[in-house]
Design a protein around this motif. Sequence first.
Motif, short mmCIF file in Angstrom:
data_model
loop_
_atom_site.label_atom_id
_atom_site.label_comp_id
_atom_site.label_asym_id
_atom_site.label_seq_id
_atom_site.Cartn_x
_atom_site.Cartn_y
_atom_site.Cartn_z
N ILE A 22 0.85 -1.20 0.00
CA ILE A 22 0.00 0.00 0.00
C ILE A 22 0.88 1.24 0.00
CG2 ILE A 22 -1.72 1.30 1.33
CD1 ILE A 22 -2.74 -1.43 2.35
N SER A 23 1.89 1.24 0.89
CA SER A 23 2.73 2.42 1.06
C SER A 23 3.50 2.73 -0.23
CB SER A 23 3.69 2.17 2.22
OG SER A 23 4.59 3.20 2.32
N ILE A 24 4.06 1.69 -0.87
CA ILE A 24 4.85 1.93 -2.09
C ILE A 24 3.94 2.39 -3.23
CG2 ILE A 24 6.26 0.78 -3.86
CD1 ILE A 24 7.52 -0.83 -1.51
N SER A 25 2.73 1.80 -3.33
CA SER A 25 1.82 2.26 -4.39
C SER A 25 1.49 3.74 -4.20
CB SER A 25 0.51 1.48 -4.40
OG SER A 25 0.69 0.19 -3.99
N PHE A 26 1.23 4.11 -2.92
CA PHE A 26 0.94 5.52 -2.66
C PHE A 26 2.14 6.39 -3.03
CE2 PHE A 26 -2.82 4.46 -0.06
CZ PHE A 26 -3.65 5.47 -0.53
N SER A 27 3.34 5.90 -2.69
CA SER A 27 4.55 6.68 -2.97
C SER A 27 4.69 6.91 -4.47
CB SER A 27 5.79 5.94 -2.47
OG SER A 27 5.66 5.71 -1.11
N VAL A 28 4.40 5.86 -5.29
CA VAL A 28 4.53 6.01 -6.75
C VAL A 28 3.54 7.07 -7.23
CG1 VAL A 28 4.13 4.82 -8.95
CG2 VAL A 28 5.39 3.68 -7.13
N VAL A 29 2.28 7.00 -6.69
CA VAL A 29 1.27 7.99 -7.09
C VAL A 29 1.72 9.39 -6.69
CG1 VAL A 29 -1.12 8.73 -6.70
CG2 VAL A 29 -0.60 6.31 -6.96
N ILE A 30 2.21 9.51 -5.43
CA ILE A 30 2.65 10.83 -4.94
C ILE A 30 3.82 11.33 -5.81
CG2 ILE A 30 3.80 12.01 -3.00
CD1 ILE A 30 2.14 10.16 -1.14
N TYR A 31 4.75 10.41 -6.12
CA TYR A 31 5.92 10.81 -6.91
C TYR A 31 5.48 11.32 -8.29
CZ TYR A 31 10.23 10.70 -9.56
OH TYR A 31 11.26 11.05 -10.36
N LYS A 32 4.55 10.56 -8.93
CA LYS A 32 4.08 10.97 -10.27
C LYS A 32 3.43 12.35 -10.18
CE LYS A 32 5.26 7.61 -12.91
NZ LYS A 32 6.41 7.95 -13.75
N GLU A 37 3.98 18.24 -11.10
CA GLU A 37 3.92 19.57 -10.48
C GLU A 37 5.22 20.33 -10.74
OE1 GLU A 37 1.65 21.64 -8.73
OE2 GLU A 37 0.50 20.20 -9.91
N VAL A 38 6.38 19.62 -10.54
CA VAL A 38 7.69 20.26 -10.72
C VAL A 38 7.83 20.72 -12.17
CG1 VAL A 38 10.18 19.78 -10.81
CG2 VAL A 38 8.85 19.00 -8.86
N GLU A 39 7.39 19.85 -13.09
CA GLU A 39 7.52 20.21 -14.51
C GLU A 39 6.60 21.38 -14.86
OE1 GLU A 39 7.03 16.42 -16.30
OE2 GLU A 39 9.15 15.92 -15.94
N ARG A 40 5.39 21.37 -14.28
CA ARG A 40 4.46 22.48 -14.51
C ARG A 40 5.05 23.78 -13.98
NH1 ARG A 40 -0.45 24.80 -12.46
NH2 ARG A 40 0.10 24.03 -10.40
N LYS A 69 16.21 17.95 -11.81
CA LYS A 69 16.68 16.60 -11.51
C LYS A 69 16.91 16.43 -10.00
CE LYS A 69 20.15 13.48 -13.17
NZ LYS A 69 21.51 13.49 -13.64
N GLU A 70 17.54 17.49 -9.44
CA GLU A 70 17.84 17.44 -8.00
C GLU A 70 16.54 17.36 -7.18
OE1 GLU A 70 20.55 20.55 -6.63
OE2 GLU A 70 19.69 20.20 -4.64
N SER A 71 15.53 18.17 -7.64
CA SER A 71 14.25 18.16 -6.91
C SER A 71 13.64 16.77 -6.94
CB SER A 71 13.26 19.14 -7.54
OG SER A 71 13.78 20.41 -7.46
N LYS A 72 13.69 16.14 -8.15
CA LYS A 72 13.11 14.80 -8.27
C LYS A 72 13.84 13.82 -7.35
CE LYS A 72 11.40 15.08 -13.00
NZ LYS A 72 11.59 14.58 -14.37
N GLN A 73 15.17 13.94 -7.34
CA GLN A 73 15.94 13.02 -6.49
C GLN A 73 15.60 13.22 -5.01
OE1 GLN A 73 19.93 13.78 -7.76
NE2 GLN A 73 19.88 12.15 -9.30
N ARG A 74 15.41 14.50 -4.66
CA ARG A 74 15.07 14.78 -3.24
C ARG A 74 13.71 14.17 -2.88
NH1 ARG A 74 17.97 18.91 -0.54
NH2 ARG A 74 16.17 19.33 0.76
#
Length: 337
Positions: A22-32, A37-40, A69-74
Amino acid sequence: MYIFNKTRLKLTAWYLLIIMLISISFSVVIYKGLESEVERFARIHRMRIERQVLLMPPPLSPADLDLIKESKQRIILILAVINGVIFVISGALGYVLAGKTLKPIQEMVDEQNRFISDASHELRTPLTSLKTAMEVNLRDKNLTLLNAKKLISESVNEVDKLQLFSEELLQLSQYQTPNGTIPFEVISVTEAIKKAVHKMLPVAKQKQIEIKEKVGEYEIKGSAFGITDVFVILLDNAIKYSPRESTITVETRKTGNSVFISVTDEGMGIEAKDLPHIFDRFYRADYARSRTGTGGYGLGLSIAKKIVDAHHGSIHVESKRNTGSVFTVSLPLISFS
Ligand code: ADP
């Protein structure tokens, strides 16, 4: 013990797997979500600059790309840390929960093991003495027909007792499960008592014991067979442990929302040191063990208590050595509220 630790770890692993999925699926959704958002944000930022300088949009500089890239990594790092924390906390909680889930099952298995070992211990003694008596007589070259008959008759008595014992064990196991396995219905306590008295009258007569009934009309929710069994056990004991030509009284009274039924005898009574144990399985006071003929296996009262407990009632005893005993059963009456 080993099996429980293994199952506890297995259950913990399952809890962890589910939580982590559950936690990893949520993380993938949050990451996407955060990624878009970052790209927007980068796009809007570029448009603003474009509007300010009224020029064609400048391409993203290498510094901007690095920043994205750094933001995504963070974000990935933060999500990984959150998942790590969830893993540790849910692992610990899962382990505790698995322990709690398994505890009642473990207690039940322990109890059953104790029961089996107690029962086989109780069976071993009479079986050994039966076997020894037969072997000794078989080896006796001068065994007379009279002695052989005596041995057979004693053996039949012993077998009768063992048969009763197996019946009692069955009865006890019926009430062993929580809430019992017997369906409850509206029953008359009075009828159950009368049936028990009727069943025990011939036994009482053999010792010229009188059974007095002062019984009112009460209804409860329960098992008629079970409640009758309780009073058969109490009356059987009262007869067994009373002198000839004495009196046993069965009385009912209502207090609050319960009916109290007492069985009073004028028998040998119970010593204070035995009182806390008489409802335990296989417990018999020394005098009961040493007297021949009275021989139960110490199961009666534990069966009675199991039945009464299944009816949400209670059973108590007051007794004085050489004066008599009063066993009182209380059962909740049907409430019409
Ligand atoms: P048992 O089959 O030995 O009677 P129970 O469980 O019915 O087993 O009773 C346990 C013990 O409690 C008896 O062995 C006896 O010592 C004592 N006991 C029970 N009822 C009475 C009684 N009415 N008077 C005296 N002692 C009693």
